[in-house]
Design a protein around this motif. Structure first.
Motif, PDB file in Angstrom:
ATOM      1  N   VAL A 178       0.853  -1.195   0.000  1.00 15.32           N
ATOM      2  CA  VAL A 178       0.000   0.000   0.000  1.00 15.32           C
ATOM      3  C   VAL A 178       0.888   1.244   0.000  1.00 15.32           C
ATOM      4  CG1 VAL A 178      -1.824   1.259   1.213  1.00 15.32           C
ATOM      5  CG2 VAL A 178      -1.758  -1.258   1.295  1.00 15.32           C
ATOM      6  N   PRO A 179       0.782   2.101  -1.005  1.00 16.70           N
ATOM      7  CA  PRO A 179       1.622   3.303  -1.042  1.00 16.70           C
ATOM      8  C   PRO A 179       1.110   4.377  -0.093  1.00 16.70           C
ATOM      9  CG  PRO A 179       0.126   3.319  -2.901  1.00 16.70           C
ATOM     10  CD  PRO A 179      -0.110   2.012  -2.168  1.00 16.70           C
ATOM     11  N   GLY A 180       1.976   5.331   0.192  1.00 15.18           N
ATOM     12  CA  GLY A 180       1.583   6.466   1.009  1.00 15.18           C
ATOM     13  C   GLY A 180       0.934   7.557   0.184  1.00 15.18           C
ATOM     14  N   TYR A 181       0.784   8.700   0.778  1.00 11.34           N
ATOM     15  CA  TYR A 181       0.143   9.836   0.108  1.00 11.34           C
ATOM     16  C   TYR A 181       0.881  10.200  -1.186  1.00 11.34           C
ATOM     17  CZ  TYR A 181      -2.962  10.985   4.034  1.00 11.34           C
ATOM     18  OH  TYR A 181      -3.953  10.967   4.986  1.00 11.34           O
ATOM     19  N   TRP A 182       0.111  10.682  -2.148  1.00 14.38           N
ATOM     20  CA  TRP A 182       0.586  11.181  -3.447  1.00 14.38           C
ATOM     21  C   TRP A 182       1.059  10.096  -4.405  1.00 14.38           C
ATOM     22  CZ3 TRP A 182       2.868  13.354   1.073  1.00 14.38           C
ATOM     23  CH2 TRP A 182       2.214  14.509   1.530  1.00 14.38           C
ATOM     24  N   LEU A 183       1.161   8.858  -3.950  1.00 11.45           N
ATOM     25  CA  LEU A 183       1.780   7.809  -4.755  1.00 11.45           C
ATOM     26  C   LEU A 183       0.795   6.711  -5.126  1.00 11.45           C
ATOM     27  CD1 LEU A 183       5.096   7.380  -2.699  1.00 11.45           C
ATOM     28  CD2 LEU A 183       4.607   9.018  -4.539  1.00 11.45           C
ATOM     29  N   GLY A 184       1.076   6.053  -6.273  1.00  4.83           N
ATOM     30  CA  GLY A 184       0.297   4.911  -6.709  1.00  4.83           C
ATOM     31  C   GLY A 184       1.112   3.634  -6.600  1.00  4.83           C
ATOM     32  N   ALA A 185       0.590   2.550  -7.165  1.00 11.02           N
ATOM     33  CA  ALA A 185       1.260   1.255  -7.124  1.00 11.02           C
ATOM     34  C   ALA A 185       2.666   1.322  -7.716  1.00 11.02           C
ATOM     35  CB  ALA A 185       0.419   0.225  -7.883  1.00 11.02           C
ATOM     36  N   TRP A 186       2.858   2.209  -8.679  1.00 11.15           N
ATOM     37  CA  TRP A 186       4.157   2.351  -9.355  1.00 11.15           C
ATOM     38  C   TRP A 186       5.292   2.636  -8.374  1.00 11.15           C
ATOM     39  CZ3 TRP A 186       6.364   7.070  -8.461  1.00 11.15           C
ATOM     40  CH2 TRP A 186       5.496   8.109  -8.062  1.00 11.15           C
ATOM     41  N   ALA A 187       4.995   3.256  -7.247  1.00 18.29           N
ATOM     42  CA  ALA A 187       6.043   3.614  -6.285  1.00 18.29           C
ATOM     43  C   ALA A 187       6.727   2.374  -5.711  1.00 18.29           C
ATOM     44  CB  ALA A 187       5.467   4.455  -5.158  1.00 18.29           C
ATOM     45  N   TRP A 188       6.072   1.218  -5.791  1.00 13.72           N
ATOM     46  CA  TRP A 188       6.624  -0.013  -5.238  1.00 13.72           C
ATOM     47  C   TRP A 188       7.379  -0.852  -6.274  1.00 13.72           C
ATOM     48  CZ3 TRP A 188       6.961  -0.739  -0.219  1.00 13.72           C
ATOM     49  CH2 TRP A 188       6.023  -0.143   0.645  1.00 13.72           C
ATOM     50  N   ASP A 189       7.485  -0.390  -7.512  1.00 10.05           N
ATOM     51  CA  ASP A 189       8.042  -1.220  -8.590  1.00 10.05           C
ATOM     52  C   ASP A 189       9.391  -1.829  -8.239  1.00 10.05           C
ATOM     53  OD1 ASP A 189       5.827  -0.748 -10.120  1.00 10.05           O
ATOM     54  OD2 ASP A 189       6.791   0.627 -11.537  1.00 10.05           O
ATOM     55  N   ARG A 190      10.289  -1.013  -7.692  1.00  5.59           N
ATOM     56  CA  ARG A 190      11.645  -1.495  -7.419  1.00  5.59           C
ATOM     57  C   ARG A 190      11.721  -2.425  -6.210  1.00  5.59           C
ATOM     58  NH1 ARG A 190      15.494   3.585  -7.342  1.00  5.59           N
ATOM     59  NH2 ARG A 190      13.978   4.875  -8.420  1.00  5.59           N
ATOM     60  N   VAL A 191      10.668  -2.447  -5.422  1.00  3.58           N
ATOM     61  CA  VAL A 191      10.581  -3.377  -4.295  1.00  3.58           C
ATOM     62  C   VAL A 191       9.839  -4.643  -4.726  1.00  3.58           C
ATOM     63  CG1 VAL A 191       9.680  -3.698  -1.948  1.00  3.58           C
ATOM     64  CG2 VAL A 191      10.653  -1.490  -2.624  1.00  3.58           C
ATOM     65  N   ALA A 192       8.784  -4.467  -5.504  1.00  2.00           N
ATOM     66  CA  ALA A 192       7.980  -5.608  -5.940  1.00  2.00           C
ATOM     67  C   ALA A 192       8.790  -6.572  -6.797  1.00  2.00           C
ATOM     68  CB  ALA A 192       6.765  -5.118  -6.712  1.00  2.00           C
ATOM     69  N   GLU A 193       9.671  -6.055  -7.638  1.00  2.00           N
ATOM     70  CA  GLU A 193      10.436  -6.919  -8.541  1.00  2.00           C
ATOM     71  C   GLU A 193      11.302  -7.927  -7.785  1.00  2.00           C
ATOM     72  OE1 GLU A 193      13.658  -6.603 -12.225  1.00  2.00           O
ATOM     73  OE2 GLU A 193      12.706  -4.784 -11.443  1.00  2.00           O
ATOM     74  N   PRO A 194      12.153  -7.508  -6.836  1.00  2.00           N
ATOM     75  CA  PRO A 194      12.933  -8.509  -6.096  1.00  2.00           C
ATOM     76  C   PRO A 194      12.080  -9.402  -5.205  1.00  2.00           C
ATOM     77  CG  PRO A 194      13.356  -6.297  -5.246  1.00  2.00           C
ATOM     78  CD  PRO A 194      12.582  -6.135  -6.504  1.00  2.00           C
ATOM     79  N   LEU A 195      10.950  -8.893  -4.722  1.00  2.00           N
ATOM     80  CA  LEU A 195      10.056  -9.750  -3.931  1.00  2.00           C
ATOM     81  C   LEU A 195       9.499 -10.883  -4.795  1.00  2.00           C
ATOM     82  CD1 LEU A 195       8.046  -7.152  -1.786  1.00  2.00           C
ATOM     83  CD2 LEU A 195       9.761  -8.769  -0.965  1.00  2.00           C
ATOM     84  N   ARG A 196       9.105 -10.537  -6.010  1.00  4.48           N
ATOM     85  CA  ARG A 196       8.591 -11.582  -6.919  1.00  4.48           C
ATOM     86  C   ARG A 196       9.705 -12.541  -7.307  1.00  4.48           C
ATOM     87  NH1 ARG A 196       5.596  -6.911  -9.456  1.00  4.48           N
ATOM     88  NH2 ARG A 196       3.473  -7.063  -8.603  1.00  4.48           N
ATOM     89  N   ALA A 197      10.906 -12.003  -7.501  1.00  9.04           N
ATOM     90  CA  ALA A 197      12.038 -12.865  -7.842  1.00  9.04           C
ATOM     91  C   ALA A 197      12.338 -13.847  -6.720  1.00  9.04           C
ATOM     92  CB  ALA A 197      13.262 -12.004  -8.151  1.00  9.04           C
ATOM     93  N   ALA A 198      12.022 -13.457  -5.492  1.00 11.52           N
ATOM     94  CA  ALA A 198      12.223 -14.339  -4.332  1.00 11.52           C
ATOM     95  C   ALA A 198      11.096 -15.352  -4.181  1.00 11.52           C
ATOM     96  CB  ALA A 198      12.354 -13.504  -3.062  1.00 11.52           C
ATOM     97  N   GLY A 199      10.094 -15.277  -5.055  1.00  7.37           N
ATOM     98  CA  GLY A 199       9.008 -16.251  -5.045  1.00  7.37           C
ATOM     99  C   GLY A 199       7.720 -15.800  -4.401  1.00  7.37           C
ATOM    100  N   HIS A 200       7.667 -14.561  -3.944  1.00  7.55           N
ATOM    101  CA  HIS A 200       6.453 -14.068  -3.287  1.00  7.55           C
ATOM    102  C   HIS A 200       5.383 -13.687  -4.311  1.00  7.55           C
ATOM    103  CE1 HIS A 200       8.595 -14.047   0.484  1.00  7.55           C
ATOM    104  NE2 HIS A 200       9.503 -13.207   0.016  1.00  7.55           N
ATOM    105  N   ASP A 201       4.129 -13.816  -3.892  1.00 11.61           N
ATOM    106  CA  ASP A 201       2.987 -13.329  -4.665  1.00 11.61           C
ATOM    107  C   ASP A 201       2.758 -11.882  -4.223  1.00 11.61           C
ATOM    108  OD1 ASP A 201       0.650 -12.883  -6.025  1.00 11.61           O
ATOM    109  OD2 ASP A 201      -0.560 -14.273  -4.845  1.00 11.61           O
ATOM    110  N   VAL A 202       2.936 -10.937  -5.134  1.00 15.59           N
ATOM    111  CA  VAL A 202       2.947  -9.521  -4.757  1.00 15.59           C
ATOM    112  C   VAL A 202       1.874  -8.742  -5.520  1.00 15.59           C
ATOM    113  CG1 VAL A 202       4.336  -7.409  -4.661  1.00 15.59           C
ATOM    114  CG2 VAL A 202       5.417  -9.637  -4.283  1.00 15.59           C
ATOM    115  N   LEU A 203       1.108  -7.969  -4.776  1.00 15.04           N
ATOM    116  CA  LEU A 203       0.155  -7.043  -5.361  1.00 15.04           C
ATOM    117  C   LEU A 203       0.420  -5.652  -4.797  1.00 15.04           C
ATOM    118  CD1 LEU A 203      -2.462  -6.304  -6.950  1.00 15.04           C
ATOM    119  CD2 LEU A 203      -3.718  -6.771  -4.824  1.00 15.04           C
ATOM    120  N   ALA A 204       0.733  -4.699  -5.672  1.00 17.60           N
ATOM    121  CA  ALA A 204       0.825  -3.294  -5.268  1.00 17.60           C
ATOM    122  C   ALA A 204      -0.463  -2.612  -5.696  1.00 17.60           C
ATOM    123  CB  ALA A 204       2.033  -2.632  -5.929  1.00 17.60           C
ATOM    124  N   VAL A 205      -1.051  -1.843  -4.813  1.00 20.59           N
ATOM    125  CA  VAL A 205      -2.355  -1.236  -5.100  1.00 20.59           C
ATOM    126  C   VAL A 205      -2.213   0.277  -5.298  1.00 20.59           C
ATOM    127  CG1 VAL A 205      -3.555  -3.003  -3.776  1.00 20.59           C
ATOM    128  CG2 VAL A 205      -2.935  -0.862  -2.667  1.00 20.59           C
TER     129      VAL A 205
END
Length: 246
Positions: free
Chosen positions: A7-34
């Protein structure tokens, strides 16, 4: 592997998590940024979008997922929405992680925690704009600690992609919900304050930490940087989230 909702903070969308979501998915996690209501880049009027609107949307995102053991990660002001969602559906949340954020007591709004001068500026801008929104200056000269670690390219991304925040979300009072929320393990990743300082505040019973302190299982993790670690220390943040998620 974990089922992680970001969940992003103020002013931000799901895109703000892109650089975190990528390595999380690479580690095998199921990731949804909203992207919470009011924070899409559509320029729509946000007058009717409040905290309840965002919470409804987040609860819907979580309850439509197959997994019932979500690791709910929230940044900054997104903690209001995430904590309210936790209070509604504690049985669907395995743990909640606050990134440079924390839960606040019942009846508290983000504007209640804002300096009077800044609140006056926000309210004046909202009145002038007429679309129920306000902006953030993204000024490294005015907020050097907040933007610590942010590169010029990151700052340009934030300036160009950030969306004016729905005012009614910031003005909405927190609703904490079901007491079963306190049985959900809570983790705080602190960036702008040393972990030792936060631990001391917990030990001293500081009122600002009361809601987090009430969680039956809790831990504090330090990640020294500015207020937007998903940009300034994205790889380290992803690794820490993997460690917390288990």
């Amino acid at each position: 592997m974990a089922n992680i909702v970001l969940v992003p903070g103020y002013w931000l969308g799901a895109w703000a998590w892109d650089r975190v979501a990528e390595p999380l998915r690479a580690a095998g996690h199921d990731v949804l940024a909203v992207t919470l209501p009011g924070l899409a880049a559509d320029g729509a009027d946000a007058t009717g979008i409040d905290l309840a609107t965002q919470t409804d949307a987040l609860v819907a995102e979580i309850t439509t997922r197959e997994s019932s053991d979500v690791v709910l990660v929230c940044h900054s002001g997104g903690a209001f929405t995430a904590y309210e969602a936790l209070g509604r559906i504690p049985d669907r949340i395995a743990r909640i992680v606050y990134v440079d954020a924390g839960p606040v007591p019942e009846g508290t709004s983000l504007l209640d925690l804002t300096e009077p001068e800044e609140r006056a500026r926000i309210e004046a801008e909202v009145a002038e704009r007429g679309d129920g929104r306000y902006t953030y200056p993204w000024d490294p000269a005015a907020e050097p600690a907040m933007l610590d670690g942010i590169t010029p390219a990151d700052l340009e991304t934030l300036r160009t992609r950030a969306v004016a925040q729905p005012y009614a979300v910031a003005a909405s009072a927190q609703q904490v919900g079901d007491a079963a929320r306190l049985k959900v393990p809570a983790h705080m990743i602190t960036c702008m304050f040393p972990a030792e300082q936060v631990e001391a505040m917990l030990a001293q019973g500081h009122p600002f930490m009361a809601e987090f302190a009430a969680a039956e299982v809790k831990s504090v993790h330090g990640l020294p940087t500015g207020h937007w670690p998903m940009f300034s220390r994205s790889e380290e943040l992803a690794a820490l989230l993997t460690e917390i998620a288990g």
